[in-house]
Design a protein around this motif. Sequence first.
Motif, short mmCIF file in Angstrom:
data_model
loop_
_atom_site.label_atom_id
_atom_site.label_comp_id
_atom_site.label_asym_id
_atom_site.label_seq_id
_atom_site.Cartn_x
_atom_site.Cartn_y
_atom_site.Cartn_z
N UNK A 51 0.82 -1.01 -0.08
CA UNK A 51 0.05 -0.10 -0.05
C UNK A 51 0.82 1.27 -0.10
N UNK A 52 0.46 2.33 -0.20
CA UNK A 52 0.93 3.44 -0.38
C UNK A 52 0.88 4.51 0.97
N UNK A 53 -0.18 4.45 1.65
CA UNK A 53 -0.58 5.34 2.80
C UNK A 53 -0.31 4.63 3.99
N UNK A 54 1.14 4.15 4.24
CA UNK A 54 1.31 3.37 5.25
C UNK A 54 1.55 4.10 6.59
N UNK A 55 1.32 3.98 7.73
CA UNK A 55 1.89 4.37 8.92
C UNK A 55 2.99 3.47 9.59
N UNK A 56 3.70 3.98 10.17
CA UNK A 56 4.79 2.90 11.02
C UNK A 56 4.19 2.27 12.23
N UNK A 57 4.40 1.38 12.65
CA UNK A 57 3.91 0.88 13.83
C UNK A 57 4.96 1.29 14.96
N UNK A 58 4.64 1.90 15.80
CA UNK A 58 5.61 2.11 16.83
C UNK A 58 5.17 1.55 18.16
N UNK A 59 6.12 1.57 19.15
CA UNK A 59 5.93 0.94 20.23
C UNK A 59 5.39 -0.57 20.09
N UNK A 60 6.48 -1.45 19.63
CA UNK A 60 6.39 -2.87 19.42
C UNK A 60 5.62 -3.52 20.47
N UNK A 62 3.56 -2.83 22.44
CA UNK A 62 2.03 -2.80 22.48
C UNK A 62 1.29 -3.33 21.26
N UNK A 63 1.99 -4.01 20.52
CA UNK A 63 1.66 -4.55 19.22
C UNK A 63 1.23 -6.09 19.34
N UNK A 64 0.18 -6.44 19.29
CA UNK A 64 0.03 -7.89 19.10
C UNK A 64 -0.38 -8.37 17.66
N UNK A 111 -2.09 1.21 32.25
CA UNK A 111 -2.27 2.54 31.77
C UNK A 111 -1.95 2.58 30.15
N UNK A 112 -1.26 1.56 29.86
CA UNK A 112 -1.25 1.52 28.12
C UNK A 112 -2.16 0.70 27.56
N UNK A 113 -3.04 0.13 28.29
CA UNK A 113 -4.20 -0.77 27.73
C UNK A 113 -4.77 -0.09 26.35
N UNK A 114 -5.25 1.32 26.69
CA UNK A 114 -5.97 1.88 25.40
C UNK A 114 -4.98 2.26 24.38
N UNK A 115 -3.84 1.97 24.34
CA UNK A 115 -2.81 2.42 23.18
C UNK A 115 -2.70 0.92 22.59
N UNK A 116 -2.97 -0.22 22.91
CA UNK A 116 -2.80 -1.40 22.39
C UNK A 116 -3.50 -1.48 21.02
N UNK A 117 -2.57 -2.23 20.13
CA UNK A 117 -2.74 -2.25 18.64
C UNK A 117 -2.91 -3.82 18.31
N UNK A 118 -3.84 -4.14 17.49
CA UNK A 118 -3.73 -5.57 17.10
C UNK A 118 -3.69 -5.59 15.38
#
Lengths: 158, 201
Positions: A51-60, A62-64, A111-118
Amino acid sequence: MSKFKKKKSDGQPAISTASLPDIVFMLLFFFMVTTVMREVTLKVEIQTPKATEVDKLERKSLVSYIYIGEPIKSLQGTFGTEPRIQLNDAFATKRDIIQFVEIERENTDEAERPLMTFSMKVDDDVKMGIVTDVKQELRKANALKINYSTGKTDKIVD
Amino acid sequence: MARRNAPEINAGSMADIAFLLLIFFLVTTTMDVDTGLTRKLPPPIDVPPEDVPEVKQRNVFVVLANANDDLLVEGEPTLVSDLRRKAKDFIIGDANNENMPEFTNKNIPALGGMYPVSKQIISLQNDRGTSYDLYIKVQNELVGAYNDVRNEFAMRKFGKSYKELEELAKTSEGAEQQLDAVKDVYPQRISEAEPKNIGDQ
């Protein structure tokens, strides 16, 4: 006299290699710091779309990841070729996703749960049916921040 | 007894050991940064609400994708490469056109008071048999259309690109207000309908 005979200068003097270990250590530390060991063994084949419009995944941390794709060749005898979901190291069904989300939440600082990304790593040949099921389960589990893992490209072709 | 100096350890093989480790880390290291399209899912609905606010047809940009990976945009078969242009035209809108979305005035302080904001919504519906590849392409083009529109608007109003505003907003409050203004004028509204199962899987 011959006692203090001048040494014959035989060509150029050898370059001192005494600082070589330092240089090598510096490189070593660089790679030690940047290296990321693969945590899971993939049991499904995944070729993510571009894809062209990608974002970087930061804070690894917090990523599952949720993997969806055909089982790898060596497992196709047992599991067939239908696309399957992989969570951590094992195959799963869509009913396991809510539990997976809960466990991932438990392992994260409150505290960081709302920032979790799947992040969904999905093979580009997979049909949307299974992806939609996973998305619905994620909604039920209230894991609303998701990411479709894609490579970066400059142009989309039809 | 006089203490004898301990013999110096030969450090000549240090380089070899370091090299060995270096090569190990060189081989195992993976430099790939994870990238992807970040989306937000709508919260779960247990009971469907009774009075769903009605959305006028002209405010909705309908994108349908079927099991054969064909796209139907506003009733016309379309290629993925044309989708971005169509979506951009729709998002920007035209106040004088009956078929384009309506505008409402919204108070946006960074733009000096009331500003007309389009009521645009993009609705995306796909079949269970649609390929993930096409789905990502469509998502990408729709997000790209919003980004393009926001970019042009930010350039025109504030002389900075949207990316620059996003960077500046982390440190400067003025830029944050400008960024919010751009987002307020062109809010990203991509609605995904519940999937339908028509056609073969």
